[in-house]
Design an enzyme around this catalytic site. Structure first.
Site, PDB file in Angstrom:
ATOM      1  N   GLU A  61       0.730  -1.301  -0.028  1.00  0.00           N
ATOM      2  CA  GLU A  61       0.147   0.204   0.115  1.00  0.00           C
ATOM      3  C   GLU A  61       0.934   1.391  -0.105  1.00  0.00           C
ATOM      4  O   GLU A  61       0.344   2.183  -0.735  1.00  0.00           O
ATOM      5  CB  GLU A  61      -1.125   0.130   1.323  1.00  0.00           C
ATOM      6  CG  GLU A  61      -2.139  -1.180   1.184  1.00  0.00           C
ATOM      7  CD  GLU A  61      -1.685  -2.351   1.692  1.00  0.00           C
ATOM      8  OE1 GLU A  61      -0.479  -2.592   1.920  1.00  0.00           O
ATOM      9  OE2 GLU A  61      -2.218  -3.424   1.352  1.00  0.00           O
ATOM     10  N   HIS A 130     -11.470  -5.414   8.139  1.00  0.00           N
ATOM     11  CA  HIS A 130     -12.336  -5.301   7.011  1.00  0.00           C
ATOM     12  C   HIS A 130     -13.493  -4.350   7.283  1.00  0.00           C
ATOM     13  O   HIS A 130     -14.276  -4.581   6.410  1.00  0.00           O
ATOM     14  CB  HIS A 130     -12.709  -6.781   6.599  1.00  0.00           C
ATOM     15  CG  HIS A 130     -11.445  -7.672   5.956  1.00  0.00           C
ATOM     16  ND1 HIS A 130     -10.315  -8.065   6.882  1.00  0.00           N
ATOM     17  CD2 HIS A 130     -11.151  -8.132   4.983  1.00  0.00           C
ATOM     18  CE1 HIS A 130      -9.517  -8.800   5.875  1.00  0.00           C
ATOM     19  NE2 HIS A 130     -10.039  -8.753   4.793  1.00  0.00           N
TER      20      HIS A 130
END
Lengths: 325, 396
Positions: A61, A130
């Protein structure tokens, strides 16, 4: 032309339009190409625009955001995807120290038109990392703009505007609403990106929310209406900048405000709203601004998330408490 | 030097061509593998179950007994059975998600069985076979996939850390733990599991740097299962992953990850290096994710079945069975008994998961802090009052 489409599809169509109309627009992220993203938001885009514009990146990322900055310096307009909210933090350094500050550092010479898409929020029964709502962690940083659509039409148009923005935009997508359908008029003239919208007019109390909580607030207003209470629902759409004028206008009418978000209440965006509205509307308020959100605890495992997330009863409870003042 | 505004600047060359829209020569977005770097693969058992000699690594499995070989076989069969049960439980709605290890049994059992009780293991979220070797109750692995907790075992009772979902983070934890082991003067080793996708993460590169600089007793065990969800390994690396170690100053080796004996030998070698003060080692276990990334994934969207079929022929369990049979190390009775044991394990796990209670609502507020926090106490009290308000309505 107005079509009914799911929120995820609306973003897909918006990205497609951006890729078609501006050769500088790029899509980058993990699994965004061949797979079309784990939520299929970028489905079919690599097939139609090629691997050089819809880029499957390495699983990194910080690398995704850092190279997007470099591409933006070179004149591109990258739209990058962070696969899930909880995975953004390796990129947090790049976002906070570079993406947010390079414009100021260059005395305005450098512009970084980067969009960072983040599917966020809970309610989908997922494993750890999540289901989080980290928007306040970004809103605290000057140089970033933060938006979150609640419906398909806004998802389409706000993405268009985010890509056109010369400032970096963190685009929080309400993942639990990805499959909710709504009318999208692709020929409409959209309102300003950072302006709130009254989605239900009312007189007794204002519910302010953004992203996944707008639909909940509309359900709350329906339930309250059955008890004879007429609630106004304000879709804030933008967390930074916040449209305090619209909140003020609503509160001056209803005199009561409840802010709802999934993120923890402590130091959340609701805290900023409560403080500002207290300053602006002190003599109009009949009750303190109340907030409904997550607790000061790590996001719980899936079987507990219904207790953690704001729901109909918890918001109604706050409405009752506000009206009881 | 003046920094020009990118928006106002007139491009000297057409930047659009760089975006690949006009078909210039430089349209390739992923580096092809460099020619001439085809890696050496350590293999002690061929896919046909034939034992091959290896001058370097044979000595690490020289004394292995038929009983130990049957033990490795049993571990792999039971792990696969457990994994299949978990997949079924997800399909039945008992689990929210499952990350299958199908195809990676040898990589996990071989390496897991190489560890000593005092060694410490840092897993990803797919190390069910390693967990088995460490003595973690398989049913306990399922709590987080069922959504009743975020990790259902005490990491210190088996020296097996909780599963790490954020990709690559644990490699730094393993390195730090190993630095601590070295400071303590202990001869334990640490093993960090990660995948081909994780090899791209900054944390992994930083763990290589730290472990090399501090000569930490850590083994980096990369299961290259060829796929990071939809992306093949060539999207992560231009060279075979084990070769990256060289640049950091420690050895890397690629082992056939479907050869349990080869993995056992290579991991023992690497762990011994760690114990004897020679520092970190990178082991790349070359294997294959036979199933989906998780039960949420649909691999038919990005890979063909031919590849899977080719790997099926290299199945880790099948090859050890062939070897056991050919060398008369196991008879029909052994395989039949194992089948029964396997079914019993499936049943036990199934029943344990179905009996797993939902957590108490107040668990939300537990363990956010070790020493407590006034705000958590306040919110817990508000939550209790709120919940009680429903009880009152019911009572009246």
């Amino acid at each position: 032309m107005a079509d009914k489409m799911a929120l995820a599809k609306a973003i897909n169509e918006s990205l497609r339009r951006a890729l078609e109309s501006d050769p500088k627009v790029l899509i980058m992220g993990e699994d965004v190409g061949k797979l079309g993203g784990v939520f299929r938001v970028t489905d079919g885009l690599q097939k139609d625009f090629g691997e050089s514009r819809v880029i499957d990146t390495p699983l990194a990322e910080s690398g995704i955001v850092g190279t997007a900055i470099g591409l933006a310096l070179r004149g591109y307009r990258p739209v990058v995807e962070i696969q899930f909210d909880g995975f953004v933090f390796p990129a947090y350094d790049q976002i906070v120290t570079q993406l947010a500050k390079m414009h100021a550092r260059s005395l305005g010479k450098v512009k970084l038109p980067v969009v960072v898409r983040i599917p966020y929020g809970g309610g989908i029964g997922a494993v750890e990392h999540h289901s989080e709502s980290p928007e306040a962690l970004f809103a605290h940083v000057a140089g970033l703009k933060i938006v979150s659509p609640s419906n398909a039409s806004d998802a389409y148009w706000m993405m268009q505007q985010a890509i056109q923005s010369d400032d970096p935009v963190i685009f929080f997508e309400p993942k639990r609403r990805y499959w909710d359908k709504g009318e999208v008029n692709t020929e409409a003239i959209p309102g300003p990106l950072h302006k709130a919208q009254v989605v239900r007019e009312g007189t007794d109390l204002t519910l302010a929310a953004y992203g996944p909580m707008v639909k909940l607030c509309q359900e709350v207003a329906d339930a309250a209406a059955e008890e004879g209470r007429n609630l106004e629902v304000l879709d804030l759409r933008s967390v930074s900048p916040l449209d305090f004028d619209s909140i003020q206008a609503s509160v001056e009418k209803t005199r009561r405000l409840v802010v709802v978000h999934e993120a923890p209440v402590f130091f959340g965006s609701g805290a900023e709203i409560a403080a500002r509205i207290t300053e602006r509307c002190f003599y109009h308020l009949e009750a303190p601004v109340l907030r409904v959100g997550g607790y000061h605890a790590p996001y719980p495992p899936a079987r507990l998330e219904e207790e953690y997330l704001p729901n109909l009863d918890r918001v109604l409870d706050a409405v009752d408490r506000s009206l009881a003042y | 030097m003046t920094v020009e505004s990118t928006a106002a600047r007139t491009p000297r060359r057409s930047a659009g061509s760089k975006a690949g829209t006009t078909g210039t020569k430089r349209t390739r977005t992923t580096a092809k593998k460099d020619a001439g770097t085809e890696p050496q693969l350590v293999q002690l058992l061929t896919p046909e179950g034939k034992r091959v000699k290896n001058a370097e690594y044979d000595k690490y499995v020289a004394g292995i007994t038929p009983e130990e070989l049957r033990g490795l076989y049993r571990d792999m069969v039971l792990t696969r059975r457990f994994d299949a049960e978990a997949t079924s439980l997800q399909r039945q709605g008992e689990l929210g998600l499952w990350a299958s290890l199908l195809g990676q049994e040898a990589a996990q059992i071989g390496s897991g069985r190489a560890t000593r009780e005092d060694d410490y293991v840092f897993p990803t979220y797919r190390e069910h076979g390693v967990a088995w070797c460490r003595g973690v109750d398989p049913a306990n692995l399922l709590g987080m996939f069922r959504g009743v907790n975020n990790g259902g075992w005490d990491p210190n009772s088996n020296n097996f850390q909780l599963y790490t979902i954020v990709i690559g983070s644990q490699t730094l934890h393993a390195t730090g733990y190993a630095m601590g082991v070295a400071k303590d003067g202990a001869d334990s080793a640490v093993i960090a599991y990660f995948g081909d996708g994780a090899s791209s993460q900054g944390d992994v590169a930083e763990s290589f740097t730290f472990s090399a600089v501090y000569n930490a007793p850590v083994v980096f065990f990369c299961q290259n299962n060829q796929w990071a969800i939809s992306e093949p390994t060539e999207k992560q690396s231009r060279v075979p992953i084990y070769q990256r170690a060289q640049g950091f100053g420690f050895p890397g080796v690629r082992v056939d990850g479907n050869d349990v004996l080869g993995v056992l030998a290579v991991t023992r070698w690497a762990l011994e290096r760690a114990r004897s003060g020679e520092g970190p080692t990178l082991v790349e276990a070359f294997t294959y994710r036979m199933g989906a990334h998780t039960t949420s994934d649909d691999p038919t969207r990005y890979r063909g079945d031919e590849e899977r079929q080719a790997w099926e022929a290299k199945d880790p369990i099948l090859r050890l069975r062939r070897y056991l049979e050919a060398s008369n190390h196991a008879d029909d009775g052994f395989f039949a008994e194992l089948e029964t044991e396997s079914e019993a394990l499936g049943k036990r796990v199934r029943e344990a998961v179905r009996a797993m209670p939902d957590p108490d609502h107040f668990a939300i507020f537990e363990n956010a802090y070790a020493d407590g926090h006034a705000l958590v106490d306040e919110e817990r009290a508000q939550f209790a009052a709120y919940q009680a308000s429903f009880a009152d309505e019911g009572g009246n």
